[in-house]
Scaffold this active site. Structure first.
Site, PDB file in Angstrom:
ATOM      1  N   ARG A   1       0.723  -1.178  -0.204  1.00  0.00           N
ATOM      2  CA  ARG A   1       0.004   0.040  -0.044  1.00  0.00           C
ATOM      3  C   ARG A   1       0.985   1.270  -0.062  1.00  0.00           C
ATOM      4  NH1 ARG A   1      -4.249   0.403   4.800  1.00  0.00           N
ATOM      5  NH2 ARG A   1      -2.468   1.059   5.973  1.00  0.00           N
TER       6      ARG A   1
ATOM      7  N   SER B   1     -12.485  -2.821   1.126  1.00  0.00           N
ATOM      8  CA  SER B   1     -12.520  -2.374   2.260  1.00  0.00           C
ATOM      9  C   SER B   1     -14.099  -1.973   2.566  1.00  0.00           C
ATOM     10  CB  SER B   1     -11.544  -1.130   2.270  1.00  0.00           C
ATOM     11  OG  SER B   1     -10.456  -1.447   2.364  1.00  0.00           O
TER      12      SER B   1
ATOM     13  N   LYS C   1      -3.694   6.415   9.630  1.00  0.00           N
ATOM     14  CA  LYS C   1      -4.262   7.317   8.817  1.00  0.00           C
ATOM     15  C   LYS C   1      -5.590   7.788   9.419  1.00  0.00           C
ATOM     16  CE  LYS C   1      -6.662   3.715   5.906  1.00  0.00           C
ATOM     17  NZ  LYS C   1      -7.144   3.267   4.740  1.00  0.00           N
TER      18      LYS C   1
END
Length: 202
Positions: free
Chosen positions: A31, A100, A129
């Site tokens: 990622r 997700s 995040k």
């Protein structure tokens, strides 16, 4: 071998991919954010080379076009990426698709795509995040698993090794792990411990 593996680390560099593959990790998500298509393709090629000859499967986060172009076999999309993705093209290219989810509507959207797995998060607070969703908590895992039925469920978000038994017991098929490995003082030992815990859950 199940997909994804019960221990499912998420990392942001080829160096981490190589390190995890050498330790015997079976599923690794790459990622990296804010890349051009060319830069993403170059990164993915390097990561695919890093896992070649190992048991590891590389999952590309977000960059589905680059994943197709480079011959990657697995992709993971967030909801925003899903809205812009050409899912039929991803399927025609033979890639697996993980998605997700954070709330009921997103789970419904994800399940309509017949994904290879869905991820639920964040289970616990995370500092990696900014999240617009509150922590889900362990109880939500069982609810999500009942709704997902046969679709594998990945729990993600602030999960540490000592919490893993409860997460698996609640119904998660896999746990995505970030900082519990990458910010650990001894990452290799932590990875081996996670692999041992995951073997008990498999």
């Amino acid at each position: 071998m199940p997909y994804p593996d019960p221990f499912y680390p998420v990392v942001d560099s080829v160096a981490w991919v190589r390190r995890l593959a050498a330790l015997g990790v079976g599923t690794i998500q790459l990622r990296a954010k804010d890349l051009t298509l060319d830069a993403a393709a170059a990164l993915i090629r390097d990561a695919l080379a890093a896992v070649r000859g190992t048991a590891a499967r590389l999952v590309v986060n977000d960059y589905w076009r680059a994943a197709i172009d480079t011959g990657a076999r697995h992709v993971h999309l967030g909801q925003e990426d899903l809205a812009e993705a050409d899912v039929p093209a991803i399927r025609r290219a033979g890639l697996t698709l993980g998605l997700s989810t954070h709330d009921d509507a997103e789970l419904d959207t994800a399940l309509r795509q017949a994904p290879d797995y869905v991820a639920l998060g964040p289970i616990f607070p995370t500092t990696l995040k900014a999240m617009r969703f509150a922590p889900q908590g362990i109880a939500r895992i069982g609810e999500w698993k009942r709704r997902a039925r046969t679709v594998p469920l990945v729990a993600i978000g602030g999960i540490t090794l000592d919490q893993a038994p409860a997460i698996f017991a609640a119904g998660a098929d896999a746990i995505a792990v970030v900082s519990d490995v990458t910010r650990n003082a001894d990452p290799d030992s932590r990875v081996r411990a996670w692999l041992g815990q995951a073997a008990k859950a498999a």
